[in-house]
Design a protein around this motif. Sequence first.
Motif, PDB file in Angstrom:
ATOM      1  N   LYS A   1      -2.611  11.655  -0.693  1.00 36.58           N
ATOM      2  CA  LYS A   1      -1.687  10.919   0.155  1.00 36.58           C
ATOM      3  C   LYS A   1      -2.505  10.117   1.146  1.00 36.58           C
ATOM      4  O   LYS A   1      -3.439  10.617   1.759  1.00 36.58           O
ATOM      5  CB  LYS A   1      -0.755  11.902   0.885  1.00 36.58           C
ATOM      6  N   TRP A   2      -2.190   8.852   1.340  1.00 36.36           N
ATOM      7  CA  TRP A   2      -2.923   7.995   2.284  1.00 36.36           C
ATOM      8  C   TRP A   2      -2.717   8.508   3.629  1.00 36.36           C
ATOM      9  O   TRP A   2      -2.656   8.581   4.587  1.00 36.36           O
ATOM     10  CB  TRP A   2      -2.478   6.536   2.185  1.00 36.36           C
TER      11      TRP A   2
ATOM     12  N   ALA B   1       1.072   4.025  -2.896  1.00 33.20           N
ATOM     13  CA  ALA B   1       0.713   5.403  -2.568  1.00 33.20           C
ATOM     14  C   ALA B   1       1.831   6.347  -2.988  1.00 33.20           C
ATOM     15  O   ALA B   1       1.564   7.416  -3.562  1.00 33.20           O
ATOM     16  CB  ALA B   1       0.437   5.533  -1.076  1.00 33.20           C
ATOM     17  N   ASN B   2       3.075   5.952  -2.724  1.00 36.06           N
ATOM     18  CA  ASN B   2       4.205   6.797  -3.116  1.00 36.06           C
ATOM     19  C   ASN B   2       4.322   6.888  -4.633  1.00 36.06           C
ATOM     20  O   ASN B   2       4.573   7.957  -5.177  1.00 36.06           O
ATOM     21  CB  ASN B   2       5.517   6.261  -2.515  1.00 36.06           C
ATOM     22  N   ALA B   3       4.152   5.755  -5.326  1.00 38.22           N
ATOM     23  CA  ALA B   3       4.222   5.757  -6.787  1.00 38.22           C
ATOM     24  C   ALA B   3       3.109   6.621  -7.366  1.00 38.22           C
ATOM     25  O   ALA B   3       3.332   7.390  -8.307  1.00 38.22           O
ATOM     26  CB  ALA B   3       4.126   4.336  -7.318  1.00 38.22           C
ATOM     27  N   SER B   4       1.931   6.509  -6.798  1.00 43.62           N
ATOM     28  CA  SER B   4       0.801   7.307  -7.256  1.00 43.62           C
ATOM     29  C   SER B   4       1.072   8.790  -7.032  1.00 43.62           C
ATOM     30  O   SER B   4       0.786   9.622  -7.885  1.00 43.62           O
ATOM     31  CB  SER B   4      -0.455   6.876  -6.507  1.00 43.62           C
ATOM     32  N   HIS B   5       1.643   9.100  -5.884  1.00 41.46           N
ATOM     33  CA  HIS B   5       1.940  10.494  -5.559  1.00 41.46           C
ATOM     34  C   HIS B   5       2.979  11.057  -6.529  1.00 41.46           C
ATOM     35  O   HIS B   5       2.882  12.206  -6.971  1.00 41.46           O
ATOM     36  CB  HIS B   5       2.432  10.603  -4.121  1.00 41.46           C
ATOM     37  N   GLN B   6       3.965  10.255  -6.884  1.00 41.96           N
ATOM     38  CA  GLN B   6       4.994  10.699  -7.816  1.00 41.96           C
ATOM     39  C   GLN B   6       4.430  10.882  -9.218  1.00 41.96           C
ATOM     40  O   GLN B   6       4.792  11.818  -9.930  1.00 41.96           O
ATOM     41  CB  GLN B   6       6.159   9.717  -7.838  1.00 41.96           C
TER      42      GLN B   6
ATOM     43  N   THR C   1       0.824  16.849  -7.366  1.00 42.15           N
ATOM     44  CA  THR C   1      -0.026  17.440  -6.323  1.00 42.15           C
ATOM     45  C   THR C   1      -1.476  17.045  -6.459  1.00 42.15           C
ATOM     46  O   THR C   1      -2.266  17.275  -5.554  1.00 42.15           O
ATOM     47  CB  THR C   1       0.077  18.977  -6.370  1.00 42.15           C
TER      48      THR C   1
ATOM     49  N   ARG D   1       0.829  -1.204   0.000  1.00 39.45           N
ATOM     50  CA  ARG D   1       0.000   0.000   0.000  1.00 39.45           C
ATOM     51  C   ARG D   1       0.863   1.254   0.000  1.00 39.45           C
ATOM     52  O   ARG D   1       0.618   2.203  -0.745  1.00 39.45           O
ATOM     53  CB  ARG D   1      -0.928   0.002   1.212  1.00 39.45           C
ATOM     54  N   ASP D   2       1.876   1.270   0.867  1.00 37.02           N
ATOM     55  CA  ASP D   2       2.763   2.432   0.941  1.00 37.02           C
ATOM     56  C   ASP D   2       3.504   2.637  -0.377  1.00 37.02           C
ATOM     57  O   ASP D   2       3.655   3.770  -0.840  1.00 37.02           O
ATOM     58  CB  ASP D   2       3.752   2.279   2.092  1.00 37.02           C
ATOM     59  N   PHE D   3       3.965   1.552  -0.972  1.00 39.70           N
ATOM     60  CA  PHE D   3       4.669   1.654  -2.253  1.00 39.70           C
ATOM     61  C   PHE D   3       3.766   2.247  -3.320  1.00 39.70           C
ATOM     62  O   PHE D   3       4.147   3.161  -4.051  1.00 39.70           O
ATOM     63  CB  PHE D   3       5.173   0.275  -2.695  1.00 39.70           C
TER      64      PHE D   3
END
Length: 102
Positions: free
Chosen positions: A101-102, A88-93, A97, A84-86
């Motif tokens: 962010k989860w 979320a970070n990939a999605s954010h990148q 903006t 999930r964290d991975f």
Amino acid sequence: MKKRKNHSPDFKAKVALEAIREELTLAELSKKYDVHPTQLGTWKRAAIENMATAFARRGAAPEQVSAAELDKLHSKIGQLVVERDFLANASHQLLGTRGKKW
């Protein structure tokens, strides 16, 4: 518009028991107790499904989960958190903006 009725558990049990006995149809019970026939069917079904709990031992221990199974579940939770964290970070990148962010 009618105000929503809240029936007591005792009332529901009494009506469900009459529905289970099938001395009167659901339509007749509906008219007698001023409850919708669909609601009567729901109460009847719930009463039948939960009837076995009335005969369960009160001090019966809940099912025990083995330590191995518990460790397996904890590792699965850890794996899912990392994924999930991975993501979320990939999605954010990717979204910058615009992404949440989860």
